[in-house]
Design an enzyme around this catalytic site. Structure first.
Site, PDB file in Angstrom:
ATOM      1  N   ARG A  42      39.270  41.658  48.503  1.00 49.49           N
ATOM      2  CA  ARG A  42      38.481  40.626  47.837  1.00 49.49           C
ATOM      3  C   ARG A  42      39.262  39.326  47.668  1.00 49.49           C
ATOM      4  NH1 ARG A  42      36.595  45.170  47.429  1.00 49.49           N
ATOM      5  NH2 ARG A  42      34.384  45.614  47.042  1.00 49.49           N
ATOM      6  N   ASP A 151      26.991  39.707  30.175  1.00 47.00           N
ATOM      7  CA  ASP A 151      27.891  40.171  31.223  1.00 47.00           C
ATOM      8  C   ASP A 151      28.912  39.076  31.508  1.00 47.00           C
ATOM      9  OD1 ASP A 151      27.467  42.695  33.317  1.00 47.00           O
ATOM     10  OD2 ASP A 151      28.783  41.118  34.071  1.00 47.00           O
TER      11      ASP A 151
END
Lengths: 287, 208
Positions: A42, A151
């Site tokens: 990533r 979130d």
């Protein structure tokens, strides 16, 4: 900076350690050595996307970027968001049939019941709570209920607001409820009703950042399922402290099936309901 | 009635506190009668790091409310400087069982800071403190744990301290512990629990 297509990027052990420490300080999430491949891949994706050939330059860019956009991108891709509707349904049942009836016993008539779902990921949990209450909790007719989903991942929050899901995500919803609360956009896309989308507030919160969390107070119930397993001991304790302060006295918190508040903080009491074991903030704290 | 959403949500709730949050202001709030005010003062002081360590240490030893103590302990785990660690160790001698257990839990999470102190703790003149030290070793992820436990069962005169160490060796011990475990039976031949615990530890280590 434009990279030649054949440039091979890599993350050294030192880079990995440096990034791991930084990410931990910012989010409370620590990557074990076994996650090295996950993290490296990533990081390299983001280095390519932003045009940096080496980790050091990318890291400096990301750390000192004034608007924090790249840090948020990293958070979005490094966090795990796998979930689905009606996950651990017994806890939803517990909320509707046992917890809320307890909560309203001590609430002044006409006051608001507040539920916080964190991490809300792409919205499956807060929408599941809403559907479950509308269908199975008679108290909805008598009380106002507010559901807030939060979130750290802004991409997930956007998805939650759009409310579009795959067949896999909705597979545990009974067909009658699927028909009632969703619109089928195509063979592989269902969108949750506009009415429900309008009912739930989605906000961005980093549990590890006290500036974010200080604003979250006066909740009756918190759902925090399958998040603390990604935290180390210190971050778990800090999260438990945040939840303690966010709950009203007598408020409840529900964790994932493999998580236990008793191993994190002594401040909560275990409550055994017929449907589930949950944790309660005592009405009054004693020495 | 039903599901509702407030229209004006920009921030979820305005911060309800109205008191000063400079260092001196926060310190004075530690004397407030409302535990919630003290708890928030602790959480804010924690952000001052080492600077707040002494004042939080003092508060920990005097604080009567569990929720405030818990906030202090989390702060100390975060700060983890010598002052904080020394105070946590001091809590092992407290008459307050809650505080003592809470301190043990925090010390278990500070392996690097606690490891250098373990030798002294395991030689403390108070047998209870030595037992707590063995309790801390239980989860102290440190390479010297087995060596320290072997030293305990070879030298500690207190049967309860040795019993605690044997229980732990049954979980973490290796072949290296076997001779010391066998010798322990000779040191306490009249203590049936030691004989039982040593046999169990020997069985587990050799079986595993």
């Amino acid at each position: 900076m434009i990279l030649a297509p054949n440039v091979t990027m890599s993350i050294s052990e030192e880079d990995f350690q440096k990034f791991r420490e930084f990410f931990y300080r910012k989010t409370g999430i620590r990557f074990e050595d076994t996650k090295r491949y996950f993290v490296d891949k990533r990081l390299i994706d983001r280095m390519q996307a932003t045009g940096f050939a080496d980790f050091r330059s990318y890291f400096n860019f990301m750390r000192f970027q004034a608007n924090g956009e790249e840090m948020q991108q990293l958070i979005n891709i490094m966090t795990v968001n796998e979930t689905y509707f009606f996950r651990e349904e017994h806890q939803l049942k517990c909320l509707a049939l046992s917890i809320l009836p307890e909560v309203v016993k001590k609430k002044p008539a006409g006051s608001l019941i507040r539920i916080w779902s964190i991490p809300s990921s792409s919205g499956e949990e807060p929408y599941s709570i809403a559907i479950y209450l509308l269908e199975y909790c008679p108290l909805v007719q008598e009380w106002d209920i507010e559901i807030i989903g939060s979130d750290i991942d802004t991409g997930m929050l956007q998805k939650a607001k759009e409310g579009i899901y795959s067949p896999r995500s909705v597979q545990h919803i009974p067909p009658s409820l699927l028909k009632k609360y969703f619109r089928k956009l195509s063979e592989d896309r269902y969108q949750i009703s506009e009415e429900l989308r309008r009912c739930i507030e989605f906000t961005r919160v980093n549990l590890n950042d006290s500036t974010d969390t200080k604003q979250y107070r006066n909740f009756d119930v918190i759902f925090c399922r399958n998040l603390l397993i990604y935290f180390d001991d210190l971050s778990r304790r800090q999260a438990a402290d945040v939840f303690y302060d966010a709950l009203l006295p007598g408020g409840y918190i529900l964790l994932g099936h493999s998580e236990s508040m008793s191993r994190i903080s002594p401040l909560f009491k275990v409550c055994k309901f017929p449907e589930a074991i949950v944790y309660k903030k005592p009405e009054g704290m004693t020495p | 009635m039903g599901l509702t959403k407030r229209k004006e949500i920009k921030s979820i709730d305005k911060d309800e506190r109205k008191q000063k949050r400079d260092f001196e202001g926060l310190v004075s709030q530690l004397s407030n009668l409302d535990p919630q005010v003290r708890r928030w003062a602790v959480k804010d002081l924690s952000e001052f790091g080492h600077e707040a360590s002494s004042i939080l240490s003092k508060q920990l030893l005097e604080e009567a409310d569990k929720s405030v103590r818990e906030a202090i302990l989390t702060s100390m785990l975060h700060i983890a400087d010598p002052t904080a660690v020394e105070t946590l160790v001091q809590c092992l001698r407290s008459e307050n069982a809650s505080l003592r257990n809470e301190a043990i839990e925090v010390l278990k999470n500070l392996p690097d800071q606690v490891a250098p102190l373990m030798s002294n703790l395991l030689h403390d003149k108070d047998g209870d403190v030595r037992i707590f030290a063995v309790n801390i070793l239980e989860t102290l992820r440190h390479p010297k744990v087995e060596d320290l436990l072997i030293e305990v069962i070879e030298k500690d005169p207190n049967v309860n301290v040795c019993a605690t160490a044997v229980e732990l060796l049954a979980e973490v011990g290796t072949e290296q512990s076997l001779p010391a475990l066998r010798r322990l039976k000779d040191r306490f031949p009249e203590e049936p629990y030691i004989l039982f615990a040593v046999d169990l530890a020997l069985k587990r280590i050799q079986g595993g």
